[in-house]
Design an enzyme around this catalytic site. Structure first.
Site, PDB file in Angstrom:
ATOM      1  N   ASP A 399      51.335  74.240  41.729  1.00 52.81           N
ATOM      2  CA  ASP A 399      50.899  74.816  40.460  1.00 52.81           C
ATOM      3  C   ASP A 399      51.992  75.770  39.947  1.00 52.81           C
ATOM      4  OD1 ASP A 399      49.275  75.597  38.366  1.00 52.81           O
ATOM      5  OD2 ASP A 399      48.044  76.950  39.574  1.00 52.81           O
ATOM      6  N   GLU A 402      56.097  75.682  35.845  1.00 52.22           N
ATOM      7  CA  GLU A 402      56.833  75.534  34.563  1.00 52.22           C
ATOM      8  C   GLU A 402      58.222  76.153  34.644  1.00 52.22           C
ATOM      9  OE1 GLU A 402      53.677  76.693  34.908  1.00 52.22           O
ATOM     10  OE2 GLU A 402      52.819  74.742  34.416  1.00 52.22           O
ATOM     11  N   ASP A 482      44.927  74.532  32.355  1.00 48.24           N
ATOM     12  CA  ASP A 482      43.793  75.444  32.151  1.00 48.24           C
ATOM     13  C   ASP A 482      43.069  75.174  30.839  1.00 48.24           C
ATOM     14  OD1 ASP A 482      44.576  76.448  34.558  1.00 48.24           O
ATOM     15  OD2 ASP A 482      45.555  78.223  33.724  1.00 48.24           O
TER      16      ASP A 482
HETATM   17  C1  GLC Z   1      46.439  78.449  37.461  1.00 47.75           C
HETATM   18  C2  GLC Z   1      45.986  77.012  37.621  1.00 47.75           C
HETATM   19  C3  GLC Z   1      44.536  76.983  38.034  1.00 47.75           C
HETATM   20  C4  GLC Z   1      44.368  77.771  39.328  1.00 47.75           C
HETATM   21  C5  GLC Z   1      44.882  79.194  39.158  1.00 47.75           C
HETATM   22  C6  GLC Z   1      44.876  79.974  40.461  1.00 47.75           C
HETATM   23  O1  GLC Z   1      45.787  79.045  36.404  1.00 47.75           O
HETATM   24  O2  GLC Z   1      46.203  76.271  36.454  1.00 47.75           O
HETATM   25  O3  GLC Z   1      44.090  75.664  38.198  1.00 47.75           O
HETATM   26  O4  GLC Z   1      43.036  77.812  39.698  1.00 47.75           O
HETATM   27  O5  GLC Z   1      46.212  79.168  38.659  1.00 47.75           O
HETATM   28  O6  GLC Z   1      45.683  79.396  41.416  1.00 47.75           O
END
Ligand code: GLC
Length: 776
Positions: A399, A402, A482
């Site tokens: 995650d 970017e 998100d």
């Molecule tokens: C980011 C991700 C989300 C995750 C969060 C905490 O916002 O997009 O899916 O739950 O981080 O890790």
């Protein structure tokens, strides 16, 4: 730079444009040409893919790419020269004195043509202009928001962490600079601009008749991919950028996630509830909660004392665990935190323009960022997974790549940060973050994917990513980030998943129910129903959003949600065969109806939530699911059956009832749908017979594909079954089975659907042969 004034000047100068600086230089595989300020090379990679490279100021950019492997970039076919261009066995390429390009097919139909002022420069920046014919729709471009058709909109490719993005926000997480132009009769081409810098795509927004592609820097290196069908384009785009490998079968199961599962006990409780409520499920996801102070590759042992045991115990119940491992590494010098210490020792982190270490806040507080553009760094990164793999985690979630950076309005690192590219056929060199930003997430997942392969060489890696670039499908599946708990986002989810599928990323999901805000019970139920037919089916929500597990709104909603999850598990043999097909052909699992049936481009129904799974199973969800109104369904001509009743559908346009517990599903006439008895997990072998649901019609066939669901190299089983209607009944023709994998079934239960349904159960049929289901 101001392209508007540049264009005005260019238009003024156009009349006085000089001819080509020198005659076209014909080559065996294409041509080169030059004008006063640019050189151009056009190469036929295949008969239907041409590559165009432009030398700004006479100098060609480095011939290297993150998206297109060297061996693919350097392939070519011989062409036949013509006065102003060349021909391949499919294309007729012309170049005018302004370096304006026209690509026709051999029947003289224009596939794509440059517009006036086809090529202009401003400093290191450039703009390409292509004609946008009046009947052309635009698809692809990855996860872009807005409508399914990108015509009339303009987009920026710049990977951006966008918590709670709106259905029109841009840019968001991914950059896939590839689009498909589709005429109203389905005639299609694709264009892929392989430039990783921040780039702009304008599809008739500024100038209604033109597509404008521009970037402030980076190579002008693009591919024109001829169709004629959308499927040809999508497949050939993946000839260039690679196909997604077949994922482990469990990745097609239902997946339960939430930011906030904060203890061993809670994860176990979720697993037991899934089982006690009889909700089929394959995966539980572990978000950053399991970590020590949000530090990647750490474990908070107080709340998760024994991850190995947790994995083993849940596996025994048919549940696998996927763990998040964000790319940022906590900045903890000399505190015994191995990811930092070994990364620093190996000089693996991104540096600032002045050469000092770049440190910036993300989840763990101050963090550093591996420079994934170095092969050595990717390999070091892959090794960090050793302990987690030993603990038995089935897959990993990359995650924030970017990369996301907190406390800065740009949401990412400074563009003058320095990467040290040392990879592939790039010349080893420093590169600014401006060049690397859009490929950073993709290279992060490449490190993870390759690390998995090293640690478990015969197990299919499962990596989920948020950010990526063209070609990233080779390493990871993705989700749309998100999103919010609104009806508009449910609609957006379908559009994004379809366009991602057309952009090489078939394995896509959206957080079921929305990540931000909390869904109403009806919205969550509808989301389950529709997501049950999307490739990645994961319920996930933010830690401050209400719980969104299937049971949260009481037994009535649970019953509907479960019914759709169960239907997905029953359809697993079909879904898996479609996935296997994707790995060979690139045909998406989830497809716009026009992918297989171009007459859908002329539908006059609102089909925003209509799509197919593998071309044969059509999902026609209400386009405005928030409204109680019934709605019109349009089906392509050629015949369909109602999946729920098994009855043929006689009309191609009709009204469907809008009921919360119902989604119309149709099966194409001429389909043999393999299905299986319900199980609670793909890890559990079904008991009973393989189900073959026969929907007689033209070119009637079905594919059976099976393997152990997890190994890269191993036995498989493949069998084609065809059917024909004879005066004596419906004849099923079993093709010879290839592969040695032993199926779980001993019998096959055949149901012939139609006005006079028939059912028989036969012994397994591994050899070629006919079975007649006698007419009543
Ligand atoms: C980011 C991700 C989300 C995750 C969060 C905490 O916002 O997009 O899916 O739950 O981080 O890790």
């Amino acid at each position: 730079m101001n392209f508007r004034s540049l264009l005005a000047t260019a238009a003024f100068l156009a009349a006085a444009q000089p001819a080509l600086a020198a005659p076209i230089e014909h080559k065996a595989t294409g041509l080169s040409a030059s004008s006063a300020d640019a050189g151009m090379q056009i190469t036929a990679l295949t008969d239907s893919i041409i590559r165009v490279r432009v030398a700004q100021g006479g100098k060609f950019p480095e011939d290297a790419s993150w998206a297109v492997p060297a061996a693919v970039r350097h392939q070519s076919v011989n062409v036949t020269q013509s006065a102003d261009g060349f021909r391949t066995r499919a294309l007729d390429v012309h170049l005018d004195p302004q370096l304006g390009l026209t690509v026709n097919d051999l029947q003289g139909r224009t596939i794509v043509a440059d517009a006036a002022n086809p090529l202009s420069f401003a400093g290191r920046g450039f703009m390409l202009r292509k004609k946008l014919p009046i009947d052309q729709r635009i698809y692809g471009m990855g996860d872009k928001t807005g409508g399914m058709d990108r015509r009339g909109a303009a987009f920026v490719d710049w990977n951006t962490d966008f918590f709670g993005f709106a259905p029109w926000s841009d840019p968001i997480y991914k950059s896939i600079p590839f689009y498909i132009g589709v005429a109203s009769d389905g005639y299609a081409y694709g264009l892929f601009l392989d430039n990783s810098w921040r780039s702009n795509f304008d599809f008739g927004h500024r100038d209604a008749d033109a597509i404008e592609l521009s970037a402030p820097d980076g190579p002008i290196d693009y591919y024109v991919i001829a169709g004629p069908t959308v499927a040809d384009v999508v497949r050939n785009y993946q000839t260039l950028t690679g196909r997604a490998p077949l994922p482990p079968q469990w990745a097609l199961g239902y997946q339960q996630s939430r930011w906030g599962y904060s203890s061993d006990k809670e994860v176990r409780a979720i697993a037991s509830r899934l089982r006690s409520d009889q909700i089929p499920a394959d995966v539980i996801w572990m978000d950053i909660d399991y970590q020590e102070k949000n530090r990647p590759f750490t474990v908070n042992k107080t709340i998760f004392p024994d991850l190995k045991k947790l994995n083993t115990d849940l596996n025994a119940e048919g549940v696998r665990l996927v763990a998040i491992t964000d790319l940022h590494v906590a900045y903890l010098p000399k505190q015994g935190y191995a990811p930092f210490d070994t990364g620093e020792a190996g000089n693996h982190f991104v540096r600032k323009a002045d050469g000092s270490l770049y440190v910036a806040p993300v989840w763990p507080g101050p963090a550093v960022f591996p420079d994934f553009t170095r092969a050595a760094t990717r390999s070091w990164w892959g090794g960090l997974y050793n302990d987690f793999v030993a603990d038995g985690f089935a897959g990993f979630w990359n995650d924030m790549n970017e990369p996301a950076v907190f406390e800065t309005p740009t949401k990412t690192m400074p563009v003058d940060n320095l990467h040290r590219i040392d990879s592939d056929d790039f010349a080893p060199r420093d590169a600014t973050h401006s060049e690397i930003h859009n490929v950073f997430g993709m290279q992060n997942t490449r490190g993870t994917y390759e690390g998995m392969l090293k640690l478990r060489p015969n197990v299919r890696p499962f990596v989920m990513t948020r950010a990526t670039y063209a070609g990233g499908q080779r390493y990871a599946v993705t989700w749309t980030g998100d999103n919010s708990s609104t009806w508009d986002h449910l609609r957006l989810c379908v559009q994004q998943s379809l366009n991602l599928g057309l952009s090489g990323f078939t394995y896509t999901g959206c957080d079921v129910g929305g990540f931000v805000g909390g869904a109403s019970p009806d919205l969550l139920t509808r989301w389950y129903e529709i997501a049950a037919f999307t490739p990645v089916f994961r319920n996930h929500a933010a830690n401050d959003a209400p719980h969104a597990e299937p049971w949260v709104d009481g037994p009535e909603h649970l019953a509907i949600r479960r019914k759709f999850i169960e239907e997905r598990y029953r359809l697993m043999p079909y879904l898996y065969a479609v996935a296997e097909q994707n790995s060979r052909t690139g045909d998406p699992v989830m497809r716009p109806v026009f992918y297989d049936y171009p007459d859908a481009l002329k539908f006059d129904c609102d089909s925003a939530l209509t799509f197919t799974v593998g071309g044969k199973l059509l999902v026609a969800a209400p386009p405005r699911p928030e409204s109680p109104k019934d709605y019109k369904v349009c089906l392509p001509s050629g015949g369909w059956y109602d999946y729920w009743t098994g009855q043929p559908v006689t009309e191609t346009k009709f009204t469907a009832p809008n009921r919360l517990d119902y989604v119309p599903l149709y099966v194409r006439a001429g389909t043999i749908l393999p299905r299986q008895p319900l199980t609670q997990s793909t890890m559990i072998k079904p008991t009973g017979a393989l189900l073959l649901d026969v929907y007689p019609g033209q070119d009637c066939r079905g594919e059976i594909y099976l393997d152990d669901g997890i190994s890269i190299k191993g036995d498989s089983l493949r069998q084609t079954v065809t059917c024909s209607v004879t005066p004596r009944g419906v004849a099923l023709n079993f093709g010879a089975r290839t592969g040695k994998f032993r199926p779980w079934w001993k019998q096959i239960a055949v149901t012939v659907h139609g006005a006079a349904p028939a059912q028989i159960t036969i012994a397994d049929h591994p050899k070629a042969g006919e079975v007649l289901i006698a007419a009543k």
